[in-house]
Design a protein around this motif. Structure first.
Motif, PDB file in Angstrom:
ATOM      1  N   LEU A 119      24.577  -6.307   9.321  1.00 34.90           N
ATOM      2  CA  LEU A 119      25.363  -5.664   7.952  1.00 34.90           C
ATOM      3  C   LEU A 119      25.459  -4.061   8.130  1.00 34.90           C
ATOM      4  N   PHE A 120      24.351  -3.584   8.699  1.00 35.95           N
ATOM      5  CA  PHE A 120      24.189  -2.044   8.402  1.00 35.95           C
ATOM      6  C   PHE A 120      24.033  -1.456   9.789  1.00 35.95           C
ATOM      7  N   SER A 121      24.707  -0.419   9.814  1.00 33.33           N
ATOM      8  CA  SER A 121      24.408   0.632  10.935  1.00 33.33           C
ATOM      9  C   SER A 121      22.985   1.232  10.576  1.00 33.33           C
ATOM     10  N   PRO A 122      22.382   2.057  11.834  1.00 31.46           N
ATOM     11  CA  PRO A 122      21.111   2.529  11.541  1.00 31.46           C
ATOM     12  C   PRO A 122      20.942   3.454  10.569  1.00 31.46           C
ATOM     13  N   MET A 123      22.137   4.352  10.445  1.00 32.75           N
ATOM     14  CA  MET A 123      22.051   5.503   9.231  1.00 32.75           C
ATOM     15  C   MET A 123      22.322   4.603   7.890  1.00 32.75           C
ATOM     16  N   GLU A 124      22.965   3.432   7.763  1.00 34.24           N
ATOM     17  CA  GLU A 124      23.108   2.873   6.499  1.00 34.24           C
ATOM     18  C   GLU A 124      21.679   2.343   6.246  1.00 34.24           C
ATOM     19  N   LYS A 125      21.135   1.660   7.157  1.00 27.31           N
ATOM     20  CA  LYS A 125      20.012   0.896   6.951  1.00 27.31           C
ATOM     21  C   LYS A 125      18.895   1.807   6.197  1.00 27.31           C
ATOM     22  N   ASN A 126      18.944   3.087   6.431  1.00 28.61           N
ATOM     23  CA  ASN A 126      17.853   3.935   5.743  1.00 28.61           C
ATOM     24  C   ASN A 126      18.214   4.178   4.413  1.00 28.61           C
ATOM     25  N   TYR A 127      19.337   3.833   3.820  1.00 29.58           N
ATOM     26  CA  TYR A 127      19.510   4.034   2.357  1.00 29.58           C
ATOM     27  C   TYR A 127      19.525   2.613   1.883  1.00 29.58           C
ATOM     28  N   VAL A 128      19.422   1.427   2.534  1.00 36.67           N
ATOM     29  CA  VAL A 128      19.224   0.330   1.984  1.00 36.67           C
ATOM     30  C   VAL A 128      17.666  -0.057   1.865  1.00 36.67           C
ATOM     31  N   SER A 129      17.149   0.080   3.041  1.00 36.29           N
ATOM     32  CA  SER A 129      15.540  -0.279   3.151  1.00 36.29           C
ATOM     33  C   SER A 129      14.869   1.291   3.239  1.00 36.29           C
ATOM     34  N   ARG A 130      13.959   1.396   2.075  1.00 36.19           N
ATOM     35  CA  ARG A 130      13.285   2.574   2.349  1.00 36.19           C
ATOM     36  C   ARG A 130      12.148   2.446   2.910  1.00 36.19           C
ATOM     37  N   ILE A 131      11.629   3.114   4.377  1.00 34.78           N
ATOM     38  CA  ILE A 131      10.579   3.179   4.855  1.00 34.78           C
ATOM     39  C   ILE A 131       9.646   4.308   4.507  1.00 34.78           C
ATOM     40  N   VAL A 132       8.570   3.796   3.805  1.00 31.40           N
ATOM     41  CA  VAL A 132       7.622   4.711   3.440  1.00 31.40           C
ATOM     42  C   VAL A 132       6.451   4.870   4.342  1.00 31.40           C
ATOM     43  N   ASP A 133       6.118   6.253   4.594  1.00 32.16           N
ATOM     44  CA  ASP A 133       4.923   6.591   5.513  1.00 32.16           C
ATOM     45  C   ASP A 133       3.805   6.578   4.419  1.00 32.16           C
ATOM     46  N   ASN A 134       2.835   5.653   4.760  1.00 29.36           N
ATOM     47  CA  ASN A 134       1.556   5.756   4.124  1.00 29.36           C
ATOM     48  C   ASN A 134       0.541   6.906   4.467  1.00 29.36           C
ATOM     49  N   ASN A 135       0.787   7.404   5.559  1.00 32.45           N
ATOM     50  CA  ASN A 135      -0.102   8.258   5.983  1.00 32.45           C
ATOM     51  C   ASN A 135       0.063   9.781   5.973  1.00 32.45           C
ATOM     52  N   VAL A 136       0.899  10.074   4.926  1.00 31.12           N
ATOM     53  CA  VAL A 136       1.204  11.283   4.384  1.00 31.12           C
ATOM     54  C   VAL A 136       0.209  11.816   3.529  1.00 31.12           C
ATOM     55  N   GLN A 137      -0.263  13.210   3.707  1.00 31.18           N
ATOM     56  CA  GLN A 137      -1.027  13.580   2.701  1.00 31.18           C
ATOM     57  C   GLN A 137      -0.516  13.961   1.516  1.00 31.18           C
ATOM     58  N   THR A 138      -1.247  13.344   0.396  1.00 32.96           N
ATOM     59  CA  THR A 138      -0.433  13.796  -1.066  1.00 32.96           C
ATOM     60  C   THR A 138      -1.248  14.951  -1.809  1.00 32.96           C
ATOM     61  N   SER A 139      -0.508  15.565  -2.580  1.00 30.92           N
ATOM     62  CA  SER A 139      -1.144  16.345  -3.407  1.00 30.92           C
ATOM     63  C   SER A 139      -0.792  16.225  -4.689  1.00 30.92           C
ATOM     64  N   GLU A 140      -1.438  17.256  -6.026  1.00 27.22           N
ATOM     65  CA  GLU A 140      -0.999  17.306  -7.284  1.00 27.22           C
ATOM     66  C   GLU A 140       0.158  17.888  -7.491  1.00 27.22           C
ATOM     67  N   GLN A 141       1.071  18.162  -6.516  1.00 28.56           N
ATOM     68  CA  GLN A 141       2.220  18.992  -6.970  1.00 28.56           C
ATOM     69  C   GLN A 141       3.481  17.868  -6.432  1.00 28.56           C
ATOM     70  N   ARG A 142       4.610  18.127  -6.947  1.00 26.78           N
ATOM     71  CA  ARG A 142       5.783  17.451  -6.550  1.00 26.78           C
ATOM     72  C   ARG A 142       6.973  18.497  -6.272  1.00 26.78           C
ATOM     73  N   ALA A 143       7.971  18.037  -5.632  1.00 27.65           N
ATOM     74  CA  ALA A 143       9.045  18.952  -5.133  1.00 27.65           C
ATOM     75  C   ALA A 143      10.149  18.834  -6.216  1.00 27.65           C
ATOM     76  N   ILE A 144      10.870  19.952  -6.711  1.00 28.37           N
ATOM     77  CA  ILE A 144      11.703  19.886  -7.447  1.00 28.37           C
ATOM     78  C   ILE A 144      13.049  20.762  -6.976  1.00 28.37           C
ATOM     79  N   VAL A 145      14.310  20.182  -6.966  1.00 29.40           N
ATOM     80  CA  VAL A 145      15.455  20.912  -6.353  1.00 29.40           C
ATOM     81  C   VAL A 145      15.868  21.782  -7.759  1.00 29.40           C
ATOM     82  N   LEU A 146      15.963  23.030  -7.583  1.00 31.27           N
ATOM     83  CA  LEU A 146      16.402  23.820  -8.569  1.00 31.27           C
ATOM     84  C   LEU A 146      18.026  23.984  -8.392  1.00 31.27           C
ATOM     85  N   CYS A 147      18.516  22.830  -8.823  1.00 26.69           N
ATOM     86  CA  CYS A 147      20.045  22.765  -8.719  1.00 26.69           C
ATOM     87  C   CYS A 147      20.390  21.446  -9.808  1.00 26.69           C
ATOM     88  N   ASN A 148      21.112  21.693 -10.656  1.00 26.47           N
ATOM     89  CA  ASN A 148      21.714  20.531 -11.532  1.00 26.47           C
ATOM     90  C   ASN A 148      22.734  19.582 -10.910  1.00 26.47           C
TER      91      ASN A 148
END
Length: 188
Positions: free
Chosen positions: A41-70
């Motif tokens: 059903l899905f092309s490789p690009m569409e599959k990224n939107y349907v199934s979210r692949i999460v990388d569990n080896n990423v370092q986390t921090s006490e901060q988060r990203a915010i886009v300064l645009c409404n």
């Protein structure tokens, strides 16, 4: 008269037999078939939107990203562009696609840079979701420097976007089980 009753009775028997055959033979046969290829059903690009692949080896921090645009603000397009969807290319060639130079281009360079798939494009603007782990990969991917890191404890952010006045972003919180905990307290 007897013939009509006999025909109606015979018709009801045929309908019951049909229902029994469908319920006992055809439905289990259809249910038991297993689809071998799930990529139909899905092309490789569409599959990224349907199934979210999460990388569990990423370092986390006490901060988060915010886009300064409404993302809910209506954009006033300056030109129509149908070329390669790349924010860095647009920023270097045209500066912006809208009248406001500080608007998000919205082609998703930051989406590709995020290892957690925590950024979505909404109304032509990048929006960071609650899945953000604070790794900061998206900050360098934005050619307009619209993505900034803020502490996770900060509830609102006020910024100015090129003469539009002050904007306030309310950072969404993870609800966890607070909603259900409140219901449980009410029931007790």
């Amino acid at each position: 008269m007897v013939l009509k009753i006999l025909l109606c009775f015979l018709f009801l028997i045929l309908i019951c037999l049909f229902v029994v055959v469908v319920a006992n033979i055809f439905l289990p046969a259809v249910k038991s078939q297993i689809l071998q290829n799930t990529d139909l059903l899905f092309s490789p690009m569409e599959k990224n939107y349907v199934s979210r692949i999460v990388d569990n080896n990423v370092q986390t921090s006490e901060q988060r990203a915010i886009v300064l645009c409404n993302p809910s603000k209506e954009k006033n397009p300056r030109l129509l562009y149908n070329g390669i969807k790349n924010c860095a290319l647009i920023a270097s060639s045209y500066g912006s696609l809208t009248q406001n130079e500080n608007d998000c281009i919205g082609f998703g360079d930051c989406v590709l840079a995020c290892p957690q798939n925590a950024i979505v494009i909404q109304n032509g603007t990048a929006l960071v979701t609650n899945e953000c782990c604070g790794c900061g990969s998206c900050v360098g991917a934005c050619p307009k420097d619209l993505i900034k890191m803020f502490p996770k404890t900060q509830k609102t952010i006020q910024y100015k976007n090129d003469g539009d006045g002050d904007h306030i972003i309310e950072i969404p919180r993870k609800k966890d089980f607070k909603f259900w905990r409140n219901w449980y307290k009410m029931l007790k």
